[in-house]
Write an enzyme that holds these catalytic residues in place. Sequence first.
Site, PDB file in Angstrom:
ATOM      1  N   CYS A 105       0.285  -9.115   0.877  1.00  0.00           N
ATOM      2  CA  CYS A 105       0.840  -8.402  -0.273  1.00  0.00           C
ATOM      3  C   CYS A 105       1.351  -9.417  -1.292  1.00  0.00           C
ATOM      4  O   CYS A 105       2.106 -10.327  -0.940  1.00  0.00           O
ATOM      5  CB  CYS A 105       1.969  -7.491   0.186  1.00  0.00           C
ATOM      6  N   CYS A 122       5.459  -9.007  -1.493  1.00  0.00           N
ATOM      7  CA  CYS A 122       6.381  -9.390  -0.411  1.00  0.00           C
ATOM      8  C   CYS A 122       5.778 -10.366   0.595  1.00  0.00           C
ATOM      9  O   CYS A 122       6.459 -10.789   1.523  1.00  0.00           O
ATOM     10  CB  CYS A 122       6.887  -8.147   0.308  1.00  0.00           C
ATOM     11  N   CYS A 144     -18.320  -1.115  -4.157  1.00  0.00           N
ATOM     12  CA  CYS A 144     -17.490  -0.244  -4.990  1.00  0.00           C
ATOM     13  C   CYS A 144     -16.780  -0.992  -6.121  1.00  0.00           C
ATOM     14  O   CYS A 144     -16.263  -0.370  -7.042  1.00  0.00           O
ATOM     15  CB  CYS A 144     -16.469   0.505  -4.141  1.00  0.00           C
ATOM     16  N   CYS A 194       1.806  -0.940   0.815  1.00  0.00           N
ATOM     17  CA  CYS A 194       2.350  -1.931   1.731  1.00  0.00           C
ATOM     18  C   CYS A 194       3.532  -1.284   2.449  1.00  0.00           C
ATOM     19  O   CYS A 194       4.452  -0.771   1.801  1.00  0.00           O
ATOM     20  CB  CYS A 194       2.798  -3.172   0.953  1.00  0.00           C
ATOM     21  N   CYS A 212       7.053  -3.331   1.487  1.00  0.00           N
ATOM     22  CA  CYS A 212       7.740  -3.234   0.186  1.00  0.00           C
ATOM     23  C   CYS A 212       7.390  -1.974  -0.601  1.00  0.00           C
ATOM     24  O   CYS A 212       7.963  -1.722  -1.657  1.00  0.00           O
ATOM     25  CB  CYS A 212       7.462  -4.466  -0.670  1.00  0.00           C
ATOM     26  N   HIS A 224       1.879  -0.368  -4.217  1.00  0.00           N
ATOM     27  CA  HIS A 224       0.578   0.316  -4.230  1.00  0.00           C
ATOM     28  C   HIS A 224      -0.528  -0.713  -4.046  1.00  0.00           C
ATOM     29  O   HIS A 224      -0.570  -1.715  -4.767  1.00  0.00           O
ATOM     30  CB  HIS A 224       0.391   1.059  -5.557  1.00  0.00           C
ATOM     31  N   HIS A 283      -6.666   2.747  -2.147  1.00  0.00           N
ATOM     32  CA  HIS A 283      -6.913   4.000  -1.440  1.00  0.00           C
ATOM     33  C   HIS A 283      -7.801   3.733  -0.227  1.00  0.00           C
ATOM     34  O   HIS A 283      -8.493   2.724  -0.169  1.00  0.00           O
ATOM     35  CB  HIS A 283      -7.591   5.012  -2.377  1.00  0.00           C
ATOM     36  N   ASP A 339     -15.588   6.608   4.513  1.00  0.00           N
ATOM     37  CA  ASP A 339     -17.015   6.275   4.411  1.00  0.00           C
ATOM     38  C   ASP A 339     -17.288   4.796   4.695  1.00  0.00           C
ATOM     39  O   ASP A 339     -18.221   4.210   4.155  1.00  0.00           O
ATOM     40  CB  ASP A 339     -17.554   6.654   3.030  1.00  0.00           C
ATOM     41  N   CYS A 361     -10.094   0.467   0.126  1.00  0.00           N
ATOM     42  CA  CYS A 361     -10.518  -0.019  -1.185  1.00  0.00           C
ATOM     43  C   CYS A 361      -9.252  -0.525  -1.888  1.00  0.00           C
ATOM     44  O   CYS A 361      -8.420   0.265  -2.333  1.00  0.00           O
ATOM     45  CB  CYS A 361     -11.166   1.149  -1.926  1.00  0.00           C
TER      46      CYS A 361
END
Length: 136
Positions: free
Chosen positions: A52, A55, A70, A101, A104, A107, A110, A114, A124
């Site tokens: 991350c 953090c 993707c 995470c 902390c 974001h 997602h 699949d 992803c």
Amino acid sequence: MSEVVTPKIQKSDEEWRSQLSPEQYRILRQAGTERPFTGPFVNNKEKGIYSCAACHEELFISDTKFDSGCGWPSYFEPVKPDAVTDLRDTTHGMVRTEVRCANCGGHLGHVFPDGPPPTGLRYCINGHSMTFEPLK
């Protein structure tokens, strides 16, 4: 989003802004996303650990990374089950599973059903939400 999870590390908005780049702040603290194929690590083939950017908690290892096409780095599982938290995300007129995470609350991206075996999952992840440490 309909769920709230209390992260282990909590900082003020001011502290996060001073610690993160503007792009990292937008993604990690405001649930933004980078444009596909523009972030770091999409094409990274080195062996190492992805952590991350906020953090420094270890999130993914290179052995679980795969090319999903993707436009974002994709992994089939986190480094350990409790490294990330999954939340229901109903923004943008869709129902998705957001990945944060667990340490902390930043974001990350997602997760979708699949991906390849053995998990069938595709995490992803925004490249700007992570750092990378090559194996020595």
